[in-house]
Design a protein around this motif. Structure first.
Motif, PDB file in Angstrom:
ATOM      1  N   LYS A   1      -1.278  12.816   2.991  1.00 37.37           N
ATOM      2  CA  LYS A   1      -1.791  11.541   2.487  1.00 37.37           C
ATOM      3  C   LYS A   1      -1.125  10.425   3.223  1.00 37.37           C
ATOM      4  O   LYS A   1      -1.569   9.406   3.463  1.00 37.37           O
ATOM      5  CB  LYS A   1      -1.527  11.413   0.995  1.00 37.37           C
TER       6      LYS A   1
ATOM      7  N   THR B   1       1.017   4.067  -2.976  1.00 36.00           N
ATOM      8  CA  THR B   1       0.787   5.487  -2.694  1.00 36.00           C
ATOM      9  C   THR B   1       1.965   6.327  -3.169  1.00 36.00           C
ATOM     10  O   THR B   1       1.783   7.324  -3.877  1.00 36.00           O
ATOM     11  CB  THR B   1       0.563   5.708  -1.185  1.00 36.00           C
ATOM     12  N   TRP B   2       3.169   5.930  -2.796  1.00 39.06           N
ATOM     13  CA  TRP B   2       4.340   6.738  -3.135  1.00 39.06           C
ATOM     14  C   TRP B   2       4.691   6.696  -4.613  1.00 39.06           C
ATOM     15  O   TRP B   2       5.306   7.630  -5.132  1.00 39.06           O
ATOM     16  CB  TRP B   2       5.544   6.299  -2.296  1.00 39.06           C
TER      17      TRP B   2
ATOM     18  N   LYS C   1       2.689   7.097  -6.925  1.00 39.60           N
ATOM     19  CA  LYS C   1       1.837   8.102  -7.573  1.00 39.60           C
ATOM     20  C   LYS C   1       2.119   9.517  -7.071  1.00 39.60           C
ATOM     21  O   LYS C   1       1.590  10.477  -7.615  1.00 39.60           O
ATOM     22  CB  LYS C   1       0.368   7.768  -7.323  1.00 39.60           C
ATOM     23  N   MET C   2       2.916   9.645  -6.024  1.00 40.46           N
ATOM     24  CA  MET C   2       3.171  10.946  -5.416  1.00 40.46           C
ATOM     25  C   MET C   2       4.243  11.717  -6.180  1.00 40.46           C
ATOM     26  O   MET C   2       5.327  11.188  -6.428  1.00 40.46           O
ATOM     27  CB  MET C   2       3.675  10.781  -3.977  1.00 40.46           C
TER      28      MET C   2
ATOM     29  N   ALA D   1       0.833  -1.203   0.000  1.00 38.98           N
ATOM     30  CA  ALA D   1       0.000   0.000   0.000  1.00 38.98           C
ATOM     31  C   ALA D   1       0.867   1.253   0.000  1.00 38.98           C
ATOM     32  O   ALA D   1       0.583   2.227  -0.716  1.00 38.98           O
ATOM     33  CB  ALA D   1      -0.923  -0.002   1.218  1.00 38.98           C
TER      34      ALA D   1
END
Length: 122
Positions: free
Chosen positions: A122, A95-96, A98-99, A91
């Motif tokens: 986030k 998340t990272w 896409k950051m 997870a």
């Protein structure tokens, strides 16, 4: 009188061993068990086996898991904990990945991370 019979003692021991082994077999059937965990089971039991389509209940009984119940339970618990960590790491990676992370390169000798406010939220 019946308790003195060797057959009675043997049967009693077998029932006790099964009462220990069956929950372990159920735990070992979990999806969190990876090859590394099965290798640990081999090390603990000091027996080698192939965990493939031919692997069956009798093979598990031959490992005499009742003699190593605590160690086997620890391996299973470890596998569950590792699976939770793997899920959280996945997870975090998702998340990272896409950051957007920017760098402040105003000082060429020491580039700094840009504003992290949105990333930290986030």
């Amino acid at each position: 009188q019946i308790k003195a019979w060797a057959l009675y003692r043997w049967l009693t021991d077998e029932v006790k061993n099964m009462a220990t082994v069956l929950p372990l077999v159920n735990d070992l059937h979990g999806e969190t068990m990876r090859d590394r965990h099965w290798n640990s089971i081999m090390t603990i039991t000091q027996k080698s086996f192939e965990k493939g389509p031919e692997f069956c209940f009798k093979d598990l009984l031959d490992l005499k898991l009742h003699e190593f119940a605590e160690d086997v339970s620890e391996v299973v618990d470890q596998s569950v904990k590792e699976a939770k960590i793997e899920k959280k790491l996945s997870a975090i990676r998702a998340t990272w990945s896409k950051m957007p992370v920017s760098f402040d390169c105003s000082n060429p000798d020491c580039p700094l991370l840009g504003e992290l406010g949105e990333v930290i939220e986030k």
